[in-house]
Design a protein around this motif. Structure first.
Motif, mmCIF file in Angstrom:
data_model
loop_
_atom_site.group_PDB
_atom_site.id
_atom_site.type_symbol
_atom_site.label_atom_id
_atom_site.label_comp_id
_atom_site.label_asym_id
_atom_site.label_seq_id
_atom_site.Cartn_x
_atom_site.Cartn_y
_atom_site.Cartn_z
ATOM 1 N N UNK A 1 14.371 -4.224 7.699
ATOM 2 C CA UNK A 1 13.395 -3.140 7.580
ATOM 3 C C UNK A 1 11.978 -3.599 7.259
ATOM 4 N N UNK A 2 11.790 -4.764 6.681
ATOM 5 C CA UNK A 2 10.469 -5.182 6.215
ATOM 6 C C UNK A 2 9.787 -6.033 7.274
ATOM 7 N N UNK A 3 8.518 -5.715 7.548
ATOM 8 C CA UNK A 3 7.732 -6.480 8.525
ATOM 9 C C UNK A 3 7.496 -7.903 8.017
ATOM 10 N N UNK A 4 7.713 -8.874 8.888
ATOM 11 C CA UNK A 4 7.531 -10.272 8.528
ATOM 12 C C UNK A 4 8.820 -10.982 8.186
ATOM 13 N N UNK A 5 9.908 -10.231 8.024
ATOM 14 C CA UNK A 5 11.206 -10.849 7.748
ATOM 15 C C UNK A 5 11.846 -11.311 9.055
ATOM 16 N N UNK B 1 16.142 -16.198 1.379
ATOM 17 C CA UNK B 1 15.590 -15.207 2.301
ATOM 18 C C UNK B 1 14.877 -15.918 3.445
ATOM 19 N N UNK B 2 14.793 -15.272 4.585
ATOM 20 C CA UNK B 2 14.083 -15.817 5.732
ATOM 21 C C UNK B 2 12.798 -15.045 5.978
ATOM 22 N N UNK B 3 11.695 -15.748 6.168
ATOM 23 C CA UNK B 3 10.403 -15.115 6.447
ATOM 24 C C UNK B 3 9.838 -15.716 7.728
ATOM 25 N N UNK B 4 9.093 -14.898 8.465
ATOM 26 C CA UNK B 4 8.557 -15.344 9.730
ATOM 27 C C UNK B 4 7.338 -16.222 9.610
ATOM 28 N N UNK B 5 6.596 -16.100 8.506
ATOM 29 C CA UNK B 5 5.351 -16.849 8.334
ATOM 30 C C UNK B 5 5.070 -16.967 6.844
ATOM 31 N N UNK B 6 4.336 -18.015 6.447
ATOM 32 C CA UNK B 6 4.220 -18.360 5.034
ATOM 33 C C UNK B 6 3.730 -17.190 4.185
ATOM 34 N N UNK B 7 2.672 -16.516 4.588
ATOM 35 C CA UNK B 7 2.100 -15.463 3.759
ATOM 36 C C UNK B 7 2.991 -14.233 3.676
ATOM 37 N N UNK B 8 4.007 -14.126 4.551
ATOM 38 C CA UNK B 8 4.908 -12.982 4.491
ATOM 39 C C UNK B 8 5.846 -13.045 3.291
ATOM 40 N N UNK B 9 5.983 -14.213 2.681
ATOM 41 C CA UNK B 9 6.967 -14.362 1.615
ATOM 42 C C UNK B 9 6.664 -13.475 0.413
ATOM 43 N N UNK B 10 5.376 -13.217 0.131
ATOM 44 C CA UNK B 10 5.035 -12.420 -1.036
ATOM 45 C C UNK B 10 5.469 -10.963 -0.856
ATOM 46 N N UNK B 11 5.272 -10.428 0.330
ATOM 47 C CA UNK B 11 5.729 -9.067 0.598
ATOM 48 C C UNK B 11 7.255 -8.990 0.614
ATOM 49 N N UNK B 12 7.901 -10.013 1.171
ATOM 50 C CA UNK B 12 9.364 -10.015 1.224
ATOM 51 C C UNK B 12 9.948 -10.094 -0.189
ATOM 52 N N UNK B 13 9.422 -10.984 -1.029
ATOM 53 C CA UNK B 13 9.909 -11.090 -2.412
ATOM 54 C C UNK B 13 9.700 -9.780 -3.164
#
Length: 357
Positions: free
Chosen positions: A272-276, A300-312
């Motif tokens: 559901x989250x963009x960037x995951x 967790x898997x993230x598509x790009x480095x800066x996406x990790x903060x939103x995913x966390x």
């Protein structure tokens, strides 16, 4: 001048000049039409070529008209030769500038297509532009009858002095070329140096590398320092990466249920989250018997480095909400303070389950 100028001579010369102007206007309109067509293609090189030719082709048409006018006039041999040399030199200069723009534009387009970002590696663009302009300048001198052999000799002798005076500049130049040639860093990569600097590489020019950090500030790093330090590139070899979030539950929790609930939350966030990364395989690993909890790591898997903060951010919120709904205890460290009469307060660190207090 072999004979006196007549009205017929002026008429022929005027017609030649006007023909050159008319041809320049017609060619400019044609190139504008070609530019509109080129903008619709997927390849960016045709836009560069048409845009550069839009300035050169009309100049060439005007120069041709002036040359025809000069040929129609009864000029002396010396004057006619001088006019031809001047027109040839101007035409070569215009062609050189146009060629430099085309080469620099094609190199920039190639750099952007290889890196896949909007930034550009201007070091190659500047080098290619300087080489083309230098060759064109030498051709102009040769056309004007100036011998370039002494100039090349002087450049060879003075090159050693220039190299000694510009050691740092040359070191950064060759370091930048080495970085790009080795493809260890490209514009658009997210890098982190052991000295603490990190961010997205915006550009690599002839002297330094420009990095934009997450606070949108630019960090300028000399190329020699970048080439000589330990560095982590979070974009290569793949842009997708895995991040780890540490968590813990109480000793009275059902670990099988904890693992099942956590994996469900991970799958929900990844979908559901963009960037995951939707196809990321959820993983949880228990690893520590702590003082008040059993610790585990969630991957967790993230598509790009800066996406990790939103995913966390989203994962921790949803996991906390789900644990509360499932009744899974998440203990917090506490301290017990004991005060004895007649003595100074003594603080005794004691870890216990906050849910039991």
């Amino acid at each position: 001048m072999d004979r006196a100028l007549t009205l017929h001579d002026w008429t022929i010369a005027g017609v030649a000049v006007l023909s050159g102007l008319a041809a320049a206007l017609l060619l400019r309109a044609t190139l504008r039409w070609l530019g509109e067509r080129a903008s619709r293609t997927r390849w960016g090189g045709d836009d560069v070529i048409v845009d550069a030719a839009r300035a050169f082709v009309p100049c060439a048409a005007i120069a041709g008209g002036l040359a025809a006018a000069a040929a129609a006039l009864p000029l002396t041999a010396r004057t006619g030769r001088t006019v031809n040399l001047v027109l040839s030199a101007l035409l070569i200069l215009a062609a050189t500038v146009t060629a430099a723009r085309i080469v620099a534009g094609l190199v920039k387009s190639l750099a952007q297509s290889r890196s896949g970002v909007a930034g550009s590696a201007t070091i190659f663009v500047n080098i290619s532009r300087v080489i083309v302009l230098a060759i064109g300048f030498l051709v102009v001198l040769q056309t004007l009858g100036v011998s370039i052999a002494p100039l090349l000799t002087a450049l060879g002798v003075g090159g050693l002095a220039v190299a000694l005076a510009l050691q740092d500049t040359l070191a950064n130049l060759f370091a930048g070329v080495h970085i790009l040639a080795a493809k260890t860093v490209q514009p658009g990569d997210y890098i982190e140096l052991t000295s603490g600097e990190e961010g997205y590489v915006v550009d690599i020019n002839w002297r330094n590398t420009v990095v934009r950090n997450l606070s949108n500030n630019l960090v300028i790093i000399p190329n020699a320092k970048l080439a000589g330090t330990n560095m982590t590139n979070y974009t290569r070899p793949e842009q997708e990466l895995s991040i780890m979030v540490q968590a813990g539950v109480g000793y009275d929790a059902d670990l099988d249920r904890v693992e099942q609930v956590t994996i469900e939350v991970v799958d929900e966030v990844m979908t559901e989250i963009t960037g995951a990364v939707p196809d990321h395989e959820a993983a949880i690993r228990f690893h520590t018997f702590g003082d008040s909890r059993i610790g585990f790591t969630v991957i967790l898997g993230v598509g790009e480095f800066s996406d990790q903060y939103r995913i966390k951010h989203e994962f921790i919120k949803r996991l906390h909400r789900r644990y509360r709904a499932e009744g899974i205890p998440v203990p917090a460290p506490t301290r017990t303070v004991t005060v004895r009469q007649g003595e100074l307060p003594v603080v005794i660190p004691h870890q216990r389950d906050a849910s039991a207090s």
